[in-house]
Design a protein around this motif. Structure first.
Motif, PDB file in Angstrom:
ATOM      1  N   ARG A  93       0.844  -1.199   0.000  1.00  0.00           N
ATOM      2  CA  ARG A  93       0.000   0.000   0.000  1.00  0.00           C
ATOM      3  C   ARG A  93       0.882   1.252   0.000  1.00  0.00           C
ATOM      4  O   ARG A  93       1.641   1.478   0.932  1.00  0.00           O
ATOM      5  N   VAL A  94       0.762   2.033  -1.065  1.00  0.00           N
ATOM      6  CA  VAL A  94       1.597   3.222  -1.257  1.00  0.00           C
ATOM      7  C   VAL A  94       0.695   4.457  -1.303  1.00  0.00           C
ATOM      8  O   VAL A  94      -0.260   4.502  -2.081  1.00  0.00           O
ATOM      9  N   SER A  95       1.012   5.435  -0.489  1.00  0.00           N
ATOM     10  CA  SER A  95       0.302   6.718  -0.528  1.00  0.00           C
ATOM     11  C   SER A  95       1.323   7.796  -0.860  1.00  0.00           C
ATOM     12  O   SER A  95       2.325   7.954  -0.160  1.00  0.00           O
ATOM     13  N   ALA A  96       1.081   8.539  -1.935  1.00  0.00           N
ATOM     14  CA  ALA A  96       2.060   9.526  -2.412  1.00  0.00           C
ATOM     15  C   ALA A  96       1.359  10.818  -2.803  1.00  0.00           C
ATOM     16  O   ALA A  96       0.145  10.850  -3.049  1.00  0.00           O
ATOM     17  N   VAL A  97       2.157  11.886  -2.872  1.00  0.00           N
ATOM     18  CA  VAL A  97       1.622  13.167  -3.326  1.00  0.00           C
ATOM     19  C   VAL A  97       1.313  13.085  -4.821  1.00  0.00           C
ATOM     20  O   VAL A  97       1.820  12.218  -5.539  1.00  0.00           O
ATOM     21  N   ASP A  98       0.511  14.015  -5.280  1.00  0.00           N
ATOM     22  CA  ASP A  98      -0.024  13.963  -6.642  1.00  0.00           C
ATOM     23  C   ASP A  98       1.062  13.899  -7.716  1.00  0.00           C
ATOM     24  O   ASP A  98       0.967  13.106  -8.645  1.00  0.00           O
ATOM     25  N   MET A 112       6.646  -2.542 -11.708  1.00  0.00           N
ATOM     26  CA  MET A 112       6.248  -3.411 -10.607  1.00  0.00           C
ATOM     27  C   MET A 112       5.182  -4.392 -11.065  1.00  0.00           C
ATOM     28  O   MET A 112       5.233  -5.585 -10.726  1.00  0.00           O
ATOM     29  N   MET A 113       4.209  -3.932 -11.835  1.00  0.00           N
ATOM     30  CA  MET A 113       3.148  -4.817 -12.322  1.00  0.00           C
ATOM     31  C   MET A 113       3.693  -5.861 -13.288  1.00  0.00           C
ATOM     32  O   MET A 113       3.288  -7.026 -13.266  1.00  0.00           O
ATOM     33  N   LYS A 114       4.636  -5.448 -14.128  1.00  0.00           N
ATOM     34  CA  LYS A 114       5.171  -6.339 -15.154  1.00  0.00           C
ATOM     35  C   LYS A 114       6.169  -7.350 -14.599  1.00  0.00           C
ATOM     36  O   LYS A 114       6.117  -8.539 -14.957  1.00  0.00           O
ATOM     37  N   ASN A 115       7.070  -6.883 -13.741  1.00  0.00           N
ATOM     38  CA  ASN A 115       8.199  -7.719 -13.313  1.00  0.00           C
ATOM     39  C   ASN A 115       8.000  -8.398 -11.966  1.00  0.00           C
ATOM     40  O   ASN A 115       8.754  -9.317 -11.620  1.00  0.00           O
ATOM     41  N   HIS A 116       7.014  -7.950 -11.200  1.00  0.00           N
ATOM     42  CA  HIS A 116       6.828  -8.495  -9.847  1.00  0.00           C
ATOM     43  C   HIS A 116       5.335  -8.747  -9.611  1.00  0.00           C
ATOM     44  O   HIS A 116       4.707  -8.075  -8.784  1.00  0.00           O
ATOM     45  N   ASP A 117       4.800  -9.706 -10.329  1.00  0.00           N
ATOM     46  CA  ASP A 117       3.349  -9.913 -10.269  1.00  0.00           C
ATOM     47  C   ASP A 117       2.890 -10.540  -8.950  1.00  0.00           C
ATOM     48  O   ASP A 117       1.682 -10.665  -8.718  1.00  0.00           O
ATOM     49  N   HIS A 118       3.833 -10.918  -8.078  1.00  0.00           N
ATOM     50  CA  HIS A 118       3.436 -11.412  -6.756  1.00  0.00           C
ATOM     51  C   HIS A 118       3.184 -10.257  -5.787  1.00  0.00           C
ATOM     52  O   HIS A 118       2.755 -10.488  -4.651  1.00  0.00           O
ATOM     53  N   ILE A 119       3.452  -9.033  -6.249  1.00  0.00           N
ATOM     54  CA  ILE A 119       3.185  -7.844  -5.438  1.00  0.00           C
ATOM     55  C   ILE A 119       2.034  -7.073  -6.075  1.00  0.00           C
ATOM     56  O   ILE A 119       2.101  -6.680  -7.239  1.00  0.00           O
ATOM     57  N   VAL A 120       0.983  -6.859  -5.320  1.00  0.00           N
ATOM     58  CA  VAL A 120      -0.167  -6.090  -5.790  1.00  0.00           C
ATOM     59  C   VAL A 120      -0.078  -4.691  -5.192  1.00  0.00           C
ATOM     60  O   VAL A 120      -0.100  -4.525  -3.973  1.00  0.00           O
ATOM     61  N   LEU A 121       0.049  -3.697  -6.056  1.00  0.00           N
ATOM     62  CA  LEU A 121       0.145  -2.316  -5.590  1.00  0.00           C
ATOM     63  C   LEU A 121      -1.241  -1.746  -5.296  1.00  0.00           C
ATOM     64  O   LEU A 121      -2.173  -1.901  -6.084  1.00  0.00           O
ATOM     65  N   ASN A 122      -1.332  -1.066  -4.178  1.00  0.00           N
ATOM     66  CA  ASN A 122      -2.529  -0.311  -3.811  1.00  0.00           C
ATOM     67  C   ASN A 122      -2.088   1.152  -3.713  1.00  0.00           C
ATOM     68  O   ASN A 122      -1.481   1.560  -2.733  1.00  0.00           O
TER      69      ASN A 122
END
Length: 311
Positions: A93-98, A112-122
Motif C-alpha cells: 500500500r503506497v500513498s504519495a503526493v499527486d 512493478m506490475m510487469k516484473n513483480h506480479d506477486h506484489i499487488v500495488l494499492n
C-alpha cells in the motif's frame, strides 16, 4: 491481555475519548470502559488520567510507554490472522503526493506490475499532511511526501532533490526578451510547492498579487498552457515531462533560484515482517527510475538506508 482490550485501548487513544473510541469499534461505551479497566488491572497501572467534567482522555506516563507496545501487538496480531491465507501475493500500500503518482513514478508502477506480479500495488494520492498519519496508523506501508511532520512511529529517508525552474512557451514574449518584467502576474499558473517556496516567490515576484489560476495538483498543469504567454514555476522533472507532452514548452533556470524541492520516503518503524521484501523491491525500482531522470539528485542508493530506519 487480549486483542479486544488492545484494540479498544488504541481506539481510545486515537479518538481521544472512550465514547468516540467505542463508536469507532461499534461497541457500547460501557463495554469499552470495561475493557480498559480489565487491561489496566492486568498491567497493574493506570493508562489514562480521568478528570471529572473533562471528556477527553490523556495518557499517563505508563500509558505512553504502553502505547508503542500496543502498536507492535496490533501488527503481530494482524500477521497472525494472515497465517491461514492461501493467497500467494503481497499487497503493498503506497500513498504519495499527486506529482509522484501522476508523473514521477508511473513507470515504476508499470515495472512493478510487469516484473513483480506477486506484489499487488494499492496506490493512493494524498497531501503530505494526510500521508503521515496513514503511515503512523499503518493504513499504508509506504508514504512518499514533499514535507515532513512529527509522528513518533514514522521514520523517513530522503529520496531525491531537484531544482525548481521557470516553464513558459517558446513563442511567448518572455522567450524573446528573457526579461522578468514580461512575466505578467495575470499569466502565472501558480502551485504552492512549500512554505519556503511561497516566501521566495513573494520576494522575487512581489507584484504578483493576481495570478491567472491557482492549482491544487500538478496533474492539472498541462491543461492550462494553451495560451502562449502563460508561465509557471515547477520542479525540473515535471518540466521535462511537460516538454515531452507539449513541444512548445521550454524552461530556464533562475539566477537566484527557489529552494530545491525535496521528496522523502516514509515507513512505520514497526514494519510488518511480510512487507519488507516488497518494500526492498519497490525501493530498488524507485532508485533505478530516478537515476534516469536528468536534473535531480538521487539521495537514496539502496534499501540498506531504509532498513536502518527500522533496526
Amino acid at each position: 491481555m487480549n486483542h479486544e482490550e488492545i484494540e479498544t485501548f488504541l481506539a481510545v487513544v486515537e479518538h481521544g475519548s472512550i465514547l468516540r473510541g467505542s463508536q469507532s469499534l461499534y461497541i457500547s461505551q460501557s463495554t469499552a470502559t470495561n475493557r480498559i479497566q480489565q487491561l489496566e488491572g492486568k498491567l497493574g497501572a493506570k493508562l489514562f488520567y480521568r478528570q471529572k467534567g473533562i471528556k477527553s482522555l490523556t495518557l499517563t506516563p505508563q500509558g505512553q510507554n504502553f502505547l508503542s507496545i500496543a502498536k507492535q501487538w496490533s501488527v503481530l496480531w494482524q500477521e497472525a490472522q494472515n497465517l491461514n491465507s492461501f493467497e500467494n501475493y503481497t499487497e503493498l500500500r503506497v500513498s504519495a503526493v499527486d506529482m509522484i503518482n501522476s508523473f514521477m513514478f508511473v513507470e515504476v508502477y508499470k515495472k512493478m506490475m510487469k516484473n513483480h506480479d506477486h506484489i499487488v500495488l494499492n496506490i493512493q494520492t494524498n497531501h503530505s499532511s494526510k500521508i503521515h498519519p496513514m503511515v503512523d496508523k499503518q493504513i499504508c506501508d509506504i508514504g512518499i511526501v514533499s514535507g515532513l511532520y512529527n509522528y513518533p512511529s514514522v521514520k523517513f529517508v530522503p529520496l531525491y532533490q531537484e531544482d525548481m525552474v521557470l516553464v513558459y512557451n517558446q513563442y511567448s514574449l518572455y522567450a524573446q526578451t528573457l526579461d522578468n518584467r514580461d512575466l505578467k502576474s495575470e499569466d502565472e499558473i501558480y502551485l504552492t510547492w512549500s512554505e519556503k517556496f511561497t516566501l521566495w516567490h513573494n520576494r522575487y515576484f512581489p507584484y504578483s498579487k493576481r495570478k491567472k489560476i491557482i492549482l491544487g495538483t500538478a496533474s492539472m498543469l498541462l491543461s492550462y498552457f494553451d495560451e502562449v504567454n502563460n508561465w509557471s514555476i515547477i520542479p525540473m522533472s515535471l518540466a521535462n515531462k511537460l516538454m515531452k507532452l507539449n513541444p512548445s514548452i521550454t524552461y530556464s533556470l533562475f539566477d537566484n533560484p527557489p529552494p530545491q524541492r525535496m521528496i522523502y520516503l516514509l515507513i512505520n518503524q514497526y514494519l510488518k515482517p511480510d512487507i519488507q521484501e516488497a518494500i526492498q523491491i519497490f525501493v530498488d525500482e524507485i532508485v533505478s527510475e530516478l537515476e534516469q531522470n536528468e536534473g535531480l539528485t538521487v539521495l537514496i542508493k539502496n534499501y540498506e538506508k531504509v532498513q536502518n530506519l527500522i533496526n
